[in-house]
Design an enzyme around this catalytic site. Structure first.
Site, PDB file in Angstrom:
ATOM      1  CB  SER A   1      -0.887   0.004   1.242  1.00 39.75           C
ATOM      2  OG  SER A   1      -0.114   0.333   2.382  1.00 39.75           O
ATOM      3  CE  LYS A   2      -1.381   7.751   0.479  1.00 42.39           C
ATOM      4  NZ  LYS A   2      -0.393   8.532   1.223  1.00 42.39           N
TER       5      LYS A   2
END
Length: 511
Positions: free
Chosen positions: A265-266
């Site tokens: 994820s980011k």
RNA sequence: GGCCGGUUCGUCUAUCGGUUAGGACAGCCCCCUUUCACGGGGCAAAGACGGGUUCGAUUCCCGUACCGGCUACCA
């Protein structure tokens, strides 16, 4: 008489595009181009609450940067326009109604509160997330549990309602995934997914089927996270009577976080210090920018290359591929089933390889822009080209060119005197004073001439060249790095070389 | 919890029943380099576990374990 291959990438415009998304595009693109087919981009913006301004534009900019131009999209047009689901809204209702009429779906009038109540009521340790399914639908407010008259009245009164698929009680749905082979599900295990929302928008489940059908998609690739809802889609294709036209499915493995487990994820990028998005993404609400591979100094060819190798290989030891080679060699049956942990070190290696491989002429413009951002104006492209040639082997990301070569274009920002001072003496001081004179008189200014003169002079002074070369490097570069010293001197020219030595000498005197 | 998927060096991976299980990144060592890299050479490092099938399993089948995904009127 095989149909023309048509694939689609169907992002929802909710933010920046990350690695996994771009890889999904890549595999779509490679497959399409290899088969002489079309690559379509369809914007899945059916959730208006999650719509983010600028996200769609960002997606197209990213695709362009990567060199994957869609054949059809809201931006590029095409025979199946519109390519935004929000603009196709009117199109879905009739299919939902048709499903209801045929007994494959039903109207449900439950409010959000009703659903919450149901979930709390039926929640047990054994069943932590009760589903709206065959066992519960009779207990809810819908066109199955209610009388025909009630339903008619509710509908006539404009009562908000959704359309849900009526999953068969005990059926087996199976299909042949291009990557995983035969996958099958028992329909009793899947819930009555909402197909049409109360606001009249379709959910992903309905929209993806209707649009893939209408846009004549032949192969549908998506992330593995969609596998559990595949039976809903399969059934919809069947219920709508389009089974013969159904695309072939391929569920791509996930890209995992480098440490621990779970999908990338980011946040992982922020936490571990590497980009996750393809390009910089600025959140319009928080004004926070998430750095992208592009701005981090990756070449698009390298980015595409490293993405392709995450879950695919051609069976040989080759790791560096151009887009053309990928198009030629890609095959879905060599795509992995298992997820791959993202390794940023390896990603940098790909970029390094591409920097070494890319012709200097193509690098010049990129690097000129970087220098301009640092307020270093480059007037001489020829010199820049020579500099790039000299330092490219030691740059893994584009900004490395700044640190590796800014001293060619301006005086060193800092000079590491400490590296020289402890061993500095009058003899050395004298040597360099003489060196300035020798260099000033020199009418040859090639690297090997400079080196020869330097060595002759050091021999004459009974000094070892080895003890003098580091000081010279510090004088010209400012630190213990960079290409060969005489190559540097040759490029920065007589005037600057002598000036930097002089400056250093006086600096030594005053320190 | 249920369903679905996955499992070869630390990481990405090769192997389509028989290999000293190969390569790459990272790590370590050496060479090259009168800086740092590049480059060259080398070392170390893997079939989750248990059953089958087979003359022979990393490879085929089953089970277990572990990991992941899904379980929204989000995609």
């Amino acid at each position: 008489m095989s149909k023309k291959v048509r694939v689609r990438f169907a992002p929802s415009p909710t933010g920046g595009l990350h690695l996994g998304g771009v890889r999904t595009v890549l595999f779509n693109y490679l497959f399409a181009k290899q088969n002489g087919g079309d690559f379509i981009v369809r914007i899945e913006d059916t959730d208006q609450t999650r719509f983010v301004d600028g996200a769609e534009d960002y997606i197209f900019k990213t695709l362009e940067w990567c060199g994957m131009v869609p054949d059809e999209s809201p931006l590029h047009g095409g025979p199946f326009a519109p390519y935004r689901q929000s603009e196709r809204k009117a199109n879905y209702r009739k299919f939902a109604d048709q499903l209801v009429a045929d007994g494959f779906a039903y109207y449900a009038f439950d409010t959000t509160a009703d659903l919450e109540a149901m979930r709390t009521e039926y929640k047990t340790p054994e069943n932590p997330s009760p589903q709206y399914n065959h066992s519960l639908r009779e207990k809810m407010r819908n066109s199955i549990s209610l009388s025909a008259q009630e339903v008619t009245n509710l509908l006539a009164a404009g009562t908000p309602h959704v359309v849900r698929i009526k999953m068969p009680l005990n059926d087996t749905v199976s299909f042949n995934d291009m990557i995983r082979g035969e996958v099958s599900f028992n329909t009793a295990q899947v819930d009555d997914k909402v197909l049409l929302k109360a606001d009249g928008m379709p959910t992903y489940h309905l929209a993806v089927v209707v649009d893939d059908y209408q846009m004549q998609i032949t192969h549908a690739f998506r992330g593995e996270e969609w596998l559990p809802s595949a039976p809903v889609h399969l059934l919809l294709w069947k219920y709508l009577g389009w089974e013969a036209e159904m695309p072939q499915w391929a569920h791509l493995p996930l890209i995992l976080k480098p440490d621990g487990n779970g999908k990338l994820s980011k946040r992982d990028g922020d936490r571990l210090g590497f980009p996750v998005f393809a390009m910089d993404w600025t959140d319009s609400k928080t004004n926070e920018t998430t750095v992208g591979f592009k701005e981090h100094g990756f070449l698009p060819a390298a980015f595409v290359n490293l993405l392709a190798m995450l879950g695919w290989n051609d069976g040989s030891d080759q790791e560096i591929f151009t887009m053309q080679e990928l198009i030629a060699k890609f095959s879905m049956d060599r795509v992995h089933k298992g997820g791959a942990k993202f390794d940023y070190e390896k990603a940098k290696w790909f970029n390094h390889e591409w920097i070494k491989k890319t012709p200097v002429a193509e690098l010049v413009d990129h690097i000129k822009i970087l220098f301009a951002q640092k307020n270093i104006a480059i007037s001489n492209n020829d010199l820049l080209a020579k500099v790039i040639e000299l330092v490219k082997d030691r740059c893994t990301v584009l900004p490395d060119f700044i640190s590796q070569s800014s001293f060619f274009f301006e005086m060193p920002a800092t000079v590491d005197i400490a590296a020289v001072k402890p061993k500095w003496d009058d003899k050395k001081n004298m040597f360099f004073t003489e060196l300035i004179r020798a260099y000033e008189l020199s009418n040859q200014w090639e690297s090997h001439d400079l080196e020869r003169e330097f060595k002759e002079l050091s021999a004459a002074n009974d000094l070892k060249p080895g003890e003098l070369m580091l000081p010279l490097r510090i004088m010209l570069v400012g630190g213990k790095f960079g290409p060969g010293v005489f190559d540097i001197a040759a490029l920065i020219g007589k005037e600057d070389t002598c000036k930097r030595i002089k400056d250093f000498l006086s600096l030594m005197q005053h320190s």
